[in-house]
Design a protein around this motif. Structure first.
Motif, short mmCIF file in Angstrom:
data_model
loop_
_atom_site.label_atom_id
_atom_site.label_comp_id
_atom_site.label_asym_id
_atom_site.label_seq_id
_atom_site.Cartn_x
_atom_site.Cartn_y
_atom_site.Cartn_z
N ALA A 181 0.87 -1.18 0.00
CA ALA A 181 0.00 0.00 0.00
C ALA A 181 0.91 1.23 0.00
N LEU A 182 1.22 1.73 -1.18
CA LEU A 182 2.16 2.83 -1.32
C LEU A 182 1.49 3.97 -2.08
N LEU A 183 1.36 5.14 -1.42
CA LEU A 183 0.78 6.32 -2.06
C LEU A 183 1.91 7.24 -2.52
N VAL A 184 1.86 7.62 -3.79
CA VAL A 184 2.88 8.47 -4.38
C VAL A 184 2.19 9.68 -5.02
N ARG A 185 2.74 10.86 -4.77
CA ARG A 185 2.23 12.05 -5.47
C ARG A 185 2.38 11.83 -6.98
N THR A 186 1.34 12.13 -7.73
CA THR A 186 1.38 11.87 -9.16
C THR A 186 2.42 12.73 -9.86
N ASP A 187 2.58 13.98 -9.45
CA ASP A 187 3.59 14.82 -10.08
C ASP A 187 5.00 14.30 -9.80
N VAL A 188 5.20 13.72 -8.62
CA VAL A 188 6.50 13.11 -8.30
C VAL A 188 6.71 11.86 -9.15
N LEU A 189 5.66 11.07 -9.33
CA LEU A 189 5.74 9.87 -10.14
C LEU A 189 6.07 10.21 -11.59
N VAL A 190 5.46 11.26 -12.11
CA VAL A 190 5.77 11.71 -13.47
C VAL A 190 7.24 12.10 -13.57
N GLU A 191 7.75 12.72 -12.53
CA GLU A 191 9.14 13.19 -12.50
C GLU A 191 10.13 12.03 -12.43
N THR A 192 9.84 11.03 -11.61
CA THR A 192 10.79 9.95 -11.37
C THR A 192 10.64 8.78 -12.32
N GLY A 193 9.47 8.64 -12.93
CA GLY A 193 9.18 7.47 -13.73
C GLY A 193 8.52 6.39 -12.89
N PRO A 194 7.92 5.39 -13.54
CA PRO A 194 7.17 4.34 -12.82
C PRO A 194 8.11 3.25 -12.31
N PHE A 195 7.57 2.07 -12.04
CA PHE A 195 8.39 0.93 -11.66
C PHE A 195 9.28 0.51 -12.84
N ASP A 196 10.46 0.01 -12.53
CA ASP A 196 11.36 -0.48 -13.58
C ASP A 196 11.08 -1.97 -13.79
N PRO A 197 10.62 -2.35 -14.99
CA PRO A 197 10.25 -3.76 -15.21
C PRO A 197 11.43 -4.71 -15.23
N VAL A 198 12.67 -4.21 -15.18
CA VAL A 198 13.82 -5.10 -15.10
C VAL A 198 13.73 -5.94 -13.84
N TYR A 199 13.01 -5.46 -12.83
CA TYR A 199 12.86 -6.22 -11.58
C TYR A 199 11.80 -7.31 -11.70
N GLY A 200 10.79 -7.11 -12.52
CA GLY A 200 9.67 -8.04 -12.54
C GLY A 200 8.85 -7.88 -11.29
N SER A 201 9.19 -8.63 -10.26
CA SER A 201 8.58 -8.51 -8.93
C SER A 201 9.69 -8.59 -7.89
N TYR A 202 9.51 -7.87 -6.80
CA TYR A 202 10.43 -7.78 -5.67
C TYR A 202 11.53 -6.74 -5.94
N TYR A 203 11.62 -5.81 -5.01
CA TYR A 203 12.56 -4.69 -5.01
C TYR A 203 12.20 -3.59 -6.01
N GLU A 204 11.16 -3.79 -6.81
CA GLU A 204 10.74 -2.70 -7.69
C GLU A 204 10.21 -1.53 -6.88
N ASP A 205 9.63 -1.79 -5.70
CA ASP A 205 9.15 -0.71 -4.84
C ASP A 205 10.32 0.05 -4.21
N TYR A 206 11.35 -0.67 -3.78
CA TYR A 206 12.54 0.00 -3.24
C TYR A 206 13.22 0.86 -4.30
N ASP A 207 13.26 0.36 -5.53
CA ASP A 207 13.90 1.10 -6.60
C ASP A 207 13.13 2.39 -6.90
N LEU A 208 11.81 2.33 -6.87
CA LEU A 208 11.01 3.54 -7.05
C LEU A 208 11.28 4.52 -5.92
#
Length: 337
Positions: free
Chosen positions: A171-198
């Motif tokens: 359950a992770l809430l992210v400001r949308t303008d911040v998300l636009v700035e940083t980019g979404p999850f990186d699919p190189v992770y698939g699952s696990y650690y993609e949240d830490y990378d964001l």
């Protein structure tokens, strides 16, 4: 794509992205409790990511809801990104929510309030309890320092925002303008650690991460791993992705750190698996995980190559998504005709 109730209310503040993957067991309780998590209308983007048979029977009348279907089964990171770019619109805040969660009343409102009152926060998570509410979720505890854990057990946390380096994706809430700035999850992770990378990218852009003391959610840890084979596949991904994340988050030359991981870290982990020491993994799991890392070795050792692959992916999916709200919290949403 099908849509239900695509009337956009001017008071909406949150777009919820919920990935349904073999979710028949979880979705009724998840959605049934989610309706009371906020007093404001909620924009729900429910994503059919394979293995779901009850989506047409779910009552989504409590939400401004749209249902998307992925073209193929996707990893957690890629499925969330698909939702971000295919949704009809995004509100001021995006909530990434796991299907194996239960929502106490009002927790979303508390998190949104904290985000509004703390402009430096880029993302916030509620405190995460176990699914049966008989303890703390392990993914939540992992993000806390030993001092923060001790205060938690003594119930002596005074600040309403607990600062952390990373917060997990249940359950992770992210400001949308911040998300636009940083980019979404990186699919190189698939699952696990993609949240830490964001969270790493959010911090790199100068924003902070925190847990909201007055918000709670309940999460079933390991809901997608029910067999030994699935558990081994999970640990293979965890080992692989932890190395990638730590390389990106560390200091010093990437190539040297990567070489040390293979020359020192890999034999050590393999030896522990052969010896069967505590918290070790079977040797075959470690071998496969490092084999997976070899396939992306150019990204591991070269920040330039890594960044180029990331930017190419953003171009491929059409990032940033459109339409998105203004960084100013005006409550004007964009309707889809």
């Amino acid at each position: 794509m099908t849509a239900q109730n695509l009337h956009i209310d001017s008071e909406q503040v949150v777009s919820i992205i919920l990935i349904a993957y073999h979710g028949d067991r979880w979705l009724p309780d998840c959605l049934g409790t989610l309706a009371d998590a906020s007093t404001q209308p909620l924009h729900l983007v429910l994503v059919d990511n394979s293995g779901n048979t009850i989506l047409d029977d779910l009552d989504l009348s409590a939400f401004d809801a749209e249902v998307l279907s992925t073209p193929r089964p996707m990893g957690f990171a890629e499925a969330n990104n698909y939702a971000l770019v295919e949704a009809s619109h995004l509100e001021d805040t995006v909530l990434f929510l796991n299907q194996d969660t239960k929502s106490p009343s009002g927790w979303i409102d508390e998190c949104v309030r904290v985000l509004r009152e703390n402009p430096s926060l880029g993302a916030v998570s509620p405190y995460i309890r176990t699914y049966e509410d008989d303890g703390w979720d392990t993914s939540f505890l992992t993000c806390l320092s030993e001092q923060q854990k001790a205060r938690l057990e003594r119930d002596s946390v005074s600040s309403e925002v607990i600062p952390v380096q990373n917060a997990p994706a249940p359950a992770l809430l992210v400001r949308t303008d911040v998300l636009v700035e940083t980019g979404p999850f990186d699919p190189v992770y698939g699952s696990y650690y993609e949240d830490y990378d964001l969270c790493r990218r959010i911090r790199d852009e100068g924003h902070s991460i925190g847990f909201c003391r007055d918000a709670r959610i309940r999460h079933f840890a390991g809901g997608s791993t029910t067999t030994e084979q699935q558990q081994r596949r999970r640990m293979r991904q965890v080992i692989r992705n932890r190395v990638l994340y730590e390389l990106r988050d560390g200091d010093g030359p990437r190539w040297w750190t990567a070489v040390r991981r293979f020359l020192l870290g890999f034999p050590h982990r393999l030896a522990r698996g052969v010896a069967g020491t505590s918290s070790s993994q079977p040797p075959l799991v470690t071998l496969k995980a490092y084999g997976d890392l070899l396939r992306i070795f150019d990204r591991l050792v070269s920040e330039r190559r890594d960044e180029a692959e990331w930017m190419a992916y953003l171009d491929e999916i059409g990032w940033p998504p459109r339409p998105v709200p203004s960084p100013v919290s005006s409550r004007a949403s964009v309707s889809v005709q």
